[in-house]
Design a protein around this motif. Sequence first.
Motif, short mmCIF file in Angstrom:
data_model
loop_
_atom_site.label_atom_id
_atom_site.label_comp_id
_atom_site.label_asym_id
_atom_site.label_seq_id
_atom_site.Cartn_x
_atom_site.Cartn_y
_atom_site.Cartn_z
N TYR A 77 0.68 -1.04 0.21
CA TYR A 77 0.09 -0.26 0.04
C TYR A 77 0.91 0.86 0.38
O TYR A 77 0.44 2.09 0.38
CB TYR A 77 -0.94 0.13 1.37
N THR A 78 2.06 1.33 -0.48
CA THR A 78 2.32 2.78 -0.06
C THR A 78 3.12 2.20 -2.33
O THR A 78 4.40 1.44 -2.31
CB THR A 78 4.25 1.96 0.65
N TRP A 79 3.39 3.18 -1.99
CA TRP A 79 4.75 3.81 -3.97
C TRP A 79 5.45 3.85 -3.59
O TRP A 79 6.39 4.82 -2.29
CB TRP A 79 3.65 4.84 -4.68
N THR A 80 6.86 3.23 -3.79
CA THR A 80 8.69 2.81 -3.69
C THR A 80 8.96 3.17 -4.88
O THR A 80 8.67 2.97 -5.70
CB THR A 80 8.39 2.51 -2.89
N THR A 81 9.90 4.44 -5.06
CA THR A 81 10.70 4.57 -6.19
C THR A 81 11.94 3.70 -6.59
O THR A 81 12.34 2.92 -5.20
CB THR A 81 11.40 6.08 -6.30
N VAL A 82 11.40 2.73 -7.05
CA VAL A 82 13.04 2.49 -8.00
C VAL A 82 14.13 3.18 -8.60
O VAL A 82 14.03 3.85 -10.06
CB VAL A 82 11.51 1.00 -9.02
N ASP A 83 14.98 2.49 -8.28
CA ASP A 83 16.76 3.06 -8.65
C ASP A 83 16.91 3.13 -9.51
O ASP A 83 17.48 1.76 -9.46
CB ASP A 83 17.04 4.11 -7.78
N LEU A 84 17.08 3.41 -10.92
CA LEU A 84 17.68 2.84 -12.14
C LEU A 84 18.47 2.75 -12.28
O LEU A 84 19.75 3.02 -13.32
CB LEU A 84 16.82 1.99 -13.53
N THR A 85 19.32 3.72 -12.03
CA THR A 85 20.47 4.78 -12.48
C THR A 85 21.74 4.02 -12.10
O THR A 85 22.26 3.63 -10.58
CB THR A 85 20.69 6.77 -11.51
N GLY A 86 22.30 3.55 -13.08
CA GLY A 86 23.51 3.03 -12.41
C GLY A 86 24.91 3.91 -12.66
O GLY A 86 25.13 5.72 -12.55
N PRO A 87 25.93 3.46 -11.68
CA PRO A 87 27.39 4.26 -11.68
C PRO A 87 28.02 5.58 -12.98
O PRO A 87 27.77 4.73 -14.27
CB PRO A 87 28.17 3.11 -11.60
N GLN A 88 28.59 6.42 -12.24
CA GLN A 88 28.73 7.45 -14.08
C GLN A 88 29.82 6.99 -14.21
O GLN A 88 30.42 6.05 -13.89
CB GLN A 88 28.95 9.03 -12.79
#
Length: 336
Positions: A77-88
């Motif tokens: 019941y909670t929206w969670t951000t999915v971080d798909l950012t790879g390393p720089q």
Amino acid sequence: MNATKITSFCLCLSMLSIVFSGCLSSDGTEPDSDPELDDWNVFYVQSESELPACGADQDGRLYYIAGDSSFKTCSDYTWTTVDLTGPQGATGAQGPAGEPGATGAQGPAGEPGATGAQGPQGEPGIDGTSFNIIGTVDDTSDLGEIYIGDAGDGFLVNSTTHIHVWSGSEWIDLGDISGPTGATGSAGPQGEPGVDGAPGQDGADGAPGQDGADGAPGQDGADGAQGPPGTMPVVMEMTVTVSGMKYYINGIQQADIVLYRGFTYNFDLSSSTLAYHPFTLGTLAEGGQYTSGTSTTNQILSFTVPLDAPDDLFYYCQNHGNMGGSIEVSSLGSVS
């Protein structure tokens, strides 16, 4: 959508293809080449405000938010951000400098502007006033109120070094015409000493004057008012304390004290240990209070020993016995 958004979206789809490998058929055959996103529980919205409520129906779903190129998933019941950012990635090497461009041709010079028309000639100025110095006078009052000469005649007034010019009806003071003071000239040579004059004759002695009469004797002045009586200096100050129901004088238990007639001695009674032990002088070891020559100010007992004081005095406590000691009274000087 821009290139960054497209890249992020493609990267997400690539990862989802691994996570949701169950979407492949059990017999190893590939699914349709263009599956719908909702077949993988991936959904698309333009902004986060368009996300539906995270409930049981949305549990496990993944949403792509096009407005900020982010992903959110619904879980518990909670929206969670999915971080798909790879390393720089590492910074790439700087490319070679480009060839400098050719210098552009200089533009043609502009045409000079036309000369403006000349303005009209101004009004001629008023002629200045001139004057002629006719002479000098000693003081301003010498000029007089009526002058029969011409306008412009001027006189120097010696007393003020001012120039006064006759206007035709009155004298106009033009102010001081003195220049700055010149430098002091060098001293001239010393003159020859003059010839001494002949000595004069001595004058005749005058007759002696008569003696003046003696003046009357003056009256004696009235006696001045008597000054206040003098005080003897304090020759010794002793600190009184109590410990173990005994008096201590300057730290000595029940010390024997020697005083001299005519001198002043101070007993400091400010110690809190004396609160219940009043310090008293007496003619007896435990009484016969002696107050002659004593005064108390600010917890200081001052004792000026009278000339008729007895040879033996004592100090004792008014409330308790066997606390004090003896005082020997002596006189300075002797006859034998």
